[in-house]
Design a protein around this motif. Structure first.
Motif, PDB file in Angstrom:
ATOM      1  N   GLY A   1       0.809  -1.207   0.000  1.00 47.64           N
ATOM      2  CA  GLY A   1       0.000   0.000   0.000  1.00 47.64           C
ATOM      3  C   GLY A   1       0.842   1.256   0.000  1.00 47.64           C
ATOM      4  O   GLY A   1       1.991   1.252   0.439  1.00 47.64           O
ATOM      5  N   ILE A   2       0.249   2.300  -0.541  1.00 46.04           N
ATOM      6  CA  ILE A   2       0.831   3.642  -0.511  1.00 46.04           C
ATOM      7  C   ILE A   2      -0.264   4.568  -0.014  1.00 46.04           C
ATOM      8  O   ILE A   2      -1.409   4.468  -0.443  1.00 46.04           O
ATOM      9  CB  ILE A   2       1.273   4.095  -1.914  1.00 46.04           C
ATOM     10  N   ILE A   3       0.106   5.448   0.893  1.00 41.46           N
ATOM     11  CA  ILE A   3      -0.881   6.384   1.425  1.00 41.46           C
ATOM     12  C   ILE A   3      -0.256   7.764   1.505  1.00 41.46           C
ATOM     13  O   ILE A   3       0.892   7.922   1.890  1.00 41.46           O
ATOM     14  CB  ILE A   3      -1.387   5.915   2.805  1.00 41.46           C
ATOM     15  N   GLU A   4      -1.014   8.745   1.063  1.00 45.94           N
ATOM     16  CA  GLU A   4      -0.613  10.137   1.246  1.00 45.94           C
ATOM     17  C   GLU A   4      -1.069  10.555   2.631  1.00 45.94           C
ATOM     18  O   GLU A   4      -2.162  10.186   3.058  1.00 45.94           O
ATOM     19  CB  GLU A   4      -1.321  11.019   0.219  1.00 45.94           C
ATOM     20  N   ARG A   5      -0.276  11.322   3.288  1.00 44.15           N
ATOM     21  CA  ARG A   5      -0.700  11.790   4.603  1.00 44.15           C
ATOM     22  C   ARG A   5      -1.912  12.695   4.439  1.00 44.15           C
ATOM     23  O   ARG A   5      -1.922  13.596   3.619  1.00 44.15           O
ATOM     24  CB  ARG A   5       0.448  12.534   5.274  1.00 44.15           C
ATOM     25  N   ASN A   6      -2.942  12.412   5.218  1.00 40.49           N
ATOM     26  CA  ASN A   6      -4.214  13.154   5.187  1.00 40.49           C
ATOM     27  C   ASN A   6      -4.899  13.081   3.825  1.00 40.49           C
ATOM     28  O   ASN A   6      -5.591  14.005   3.428  1.00 40.49           O
ATOM     29  CB  ASN A   6      -4.011  14.626   5.570  1.00 40.49           C
ATOM     30  N   SER A   7      -4.698  11.992   3.088  1.00 44.03           N
ATOM     31  CA  SER A   7      -5.334  11.905   1.778  1.00 44.03           C
ATOM     32  C   SER A   7      -5.634  10.455   1.421  1.00 44.03           C
ATOM     33  O   SER A   7      -6.050   9.683   2.271  1.00 44.03           O
ATOM     34  CB  SER A   7      -4.440  12.569   0.731  1.00 44.03           C
ATOM     35  N   LYS A   8      -5.378  10.077   0.179  1.00 42.98           N
ATOM     36  CA  LYS A   8      -5.831   8.796  -0.360  1.00 42.98           C
ATOM     37  C   LYS A   8      -4.851   7.663  -0.132  1.00 42.98           C
ATOM     38  O   LYS A   8      -3.673   7.863   0.110  1.00 42.98           O
ATOM     39  CB  LYS A   8      -6.094   8.939  -1.858  1.00 42.98           C
ATOM     40  N   VAL A   9      -5.403   6.450  -0.283  1.00 47.46           N
ATOM     41  CA  VAL A   9      -4.616   5.231  -0.186  1.00 47.46           C
ATOM     42  C   VAL A   9      -4.799   4.435  -1.478  1.00 47.46           C
ATOM     43  O   VAL A   9      -5.845   4.506  -2.120  1.00 47.46           O
ATOM     44  CB  VAL A   9      -5.052   4.388   1.042  1.00 47.46           C
ATOM     45  N   ALA A  10      -3.759   3.716  -1.881  1.00 44.96           N
ATOM     46  CA  ALA A  10      -3.817   2.795  -3.020  1.00 44.96           C
ATOM     47  C   ALA A  10      -3.269   1.462  -2.548  1.00 44.96           C
ATOM     48  O   ALA A  10      -2.259   1.415  -1.839  1.00 44.96           O
ATOM     49  CB  ALA A  10      -2.993   3.335  -4.186  1.00 44.96           C
ATOM     50  N   LEU A  11      -3.950   0.363  -2.929  1.00 43.13           N
ATOM     51  CA  LEU A  11      -3.589  -0.965  -2.444  1.00 43.13           C
ATOM     52  C   LEU A  11      -3.455  -1.947  -3.599  1.00 43.13           C
ATOM     53  O   LEU A  11      -4.099  -1.776  -4.634  1.00 43.13           O
ATOM     54  CB  LEU A  11      -4.676  -1.497  -1.499  1.00 43.13           C
ATOM     55  N   LYS A  12      -2.648  -2.990  -3.376  1.00 49.33           N
ATOM     56  CA  LYS A  12      -2.508  -4.029  -4.391  1.00 49.33           C
ATOM     57  C   LYS A  12      -2.127  -5.346  -3.724  1.00 49.33           C
ATOM     58  O   LYS A  12      -1.289  -5.373  -2.823  1.00 49.33           O
ATOM     59  CB  LYS A  12      -1.446  -3.638  -5.411  1.00 49.33           C
ATOM     60  N   TYR A  13      -2.750  -6.411  -4.197  1.00 49.69           N
ATOM     61  CA  TYR A  13      -2.420  -7.764  -3.749  1.00 49.69           C
ATOM     62  C   TYR A  13      -1.320  -8.278  -4.672  1.00 49.69           C
ATOM     63  O   TYR A  13      -1.463  -8.270  -5.891  1.00 49.69           O
ATOM     64  CB  TYR A  13      -3.678  -8.632  -3.834  1.00 49.69           C
ATOM     65  N   VAL A  14      -0.190  -8.690  -4.110  1.00 50.54           N
ATOM     66  CA  VAL A  14       0.966  -9.134  -4.902  1.00 50.54           C
ATOM     67  C   VAL A  14       1.445 -10.496  -4.424  1.00 50.54           C
ATOM     68  O   VAL A  14       1.058 -10.972  -3.360  1.00 50.54           O
ATOM     69  CB  VAL A  14       2.127  -8.115  -4.837  1.00 50.54           C
ATOM     70  N   SER A  15       2.315 -11.081  -5.214  1.00 51.59           N
ATOM     71  CA  SER A  15       2.835 -12.415  -4.883  1.00 51.59           C
ATOM     72  C   SER A  15       3.823 -12.386  -3.721  1.00 51.59           C
ATOM     73  O   SER A  15       4.019 -13.387  -3.050  1.00 51.59           O
ATOM     74  CB  SER A  15       3.497 -13.035  -6.108  1.00 51.59           C
ATOM     75  N   GLY A  16       4.452 -11.254  -3.483  1.00 51.37           N
ATOM     76  CA  GLY A  16       5.399 -11.156  -2.383  1.00 51.37           C
ATOM     77  C   GLY A  16       5.970  -9.756  -2.276  1.00 51.37           C
ATOM     78  O   GLY A  16       5.838  -8.949  -3.191  1.00 51.37           O
ATOM     79  N   GLU A  17       6.616  -9.467  -1.147  1.00 54.58           N
ATOM     80  CA  GLU A  17       7.198  -8.145  -0.909  1.00 54.58           C
ATOM     81  C   GLU A  17       8.583  -8.101  -1.560  1.00 54.58           C
ATOM     82  O   GLU A  17       9.607  -8.136  -0.896  1.00 54.58           O
ATOM     83  CB  GLU A  17       7.283  -7.878   0.594  1.00 54.58           C
ATOM     84  N   THR A  18       8.596  -8.011  -2.896  1.00 56.75           N
ATOM     85  CA  THR A  18       9.850  -7.982  -3.637  1.00 56.75           C
ATOM     86  C   THR A  18      10.143  -6.561  -4.096  1.00 56.75           C
ATOM     87  O   THR A  18       9.242  -5.721  -4.173  1.00 56.75           O
ATOM     88  CB  THR A  18       9.785  -8.890  -4.883  1.00 56.75           C
TER      89      THR A  18
END
Length: 196
Positions: A61-78
């Motif tokens: 995930g990526i989140i802006e402080r005090n704003s939006k979030v974007a998420l993704k399901y992935v095969s691993g933390e590579t």
């Protein structure tokens, strides 16, 4: 409903110019699993050499402080998964904050990047922290474990869309949220397409 909550035209984060990125894992605790599905703690050679019977799902995930979030399901933390995801959602002149995981080292080539040293029990150093994304992870996990209990690989992206939409629209009034919901319901999702 979750299909309607999907962001049809995902926008890049970047109004704030500061974003936090992190990964989390969704899945059951080893102690709650049946014995034949548990990771072997005593003898790694007995059950899958210490690997879980079914690995937990990795969500980045990526989140802006005090704003939006974007998420993704992935095969691993590579490194590849992390860097591609960040480049998709964050403009190059932004600052990225993360923990000290090795997957984030490549971010320094494109972004202003700083990290917190969780391994040294340092969680905040001035502006450098990942508390916003950690807060979001706690909301996501409480929702999944408390309401749905488990989600399949096939549909986890829809659940992530739902929780991202809830977070991204938290400042809207009930009426505005309902109008947005109606606008998003422009087409019919058949059961056949849903389970395909």
């Amino acid at each position: 409903m979750r299909e309607m909550l999907k962001d049809k035209a995902p926008q890049m984060l970047g109004d704030d110019k500061m974003a936090e990125t992190d990964a989390t894992y969704i899945g059951g605790k080893e102690s709650n699993k049946h014995l034949n599905k548990r990771r072997s703690q005593e003898d790694k050679s007995l059950t899958n050499e210490g690997k879980p019977y079914k690995a937990k799902k990795t969500i980045i995930g990526i989140i802006e402080r005090n704003s939006k979030v974007a998420l993704k399901y992935v095969s691993g933390e590579t490194t590849q998964n992390m860097v591609e995801f960040v480049k998709t959602h964050v403009p190059q002149d932004s600052t990225i904050y993360s923990d000290e995981a090795a997957a984030y080292t490549q971010l320094k080539k494109t972004y202003r990047h700083d990290n917190v040293k969780h391994s040294l029990n340092i969680y905040v150093e001035g502006q450098v922290h990942t508390n916003t994304i950690e807060n979001f992870w706690s909301i996501l996990k409480r929702g999944i474990y408390g309401v749905y209990h488990q989600v399949s690989d096939k549909h986890i992206s829809r659940y992530l869309d739902e929780y991202a939409a809830r977070w991204n629209n938290r400042s809207l009034t009930s009426n505005e949220r309902f109008e947005q919901f109606l606008e998003g319901s422009e087409s019919v999702l058949s059961y056949k397409k849903l389970v395909k």
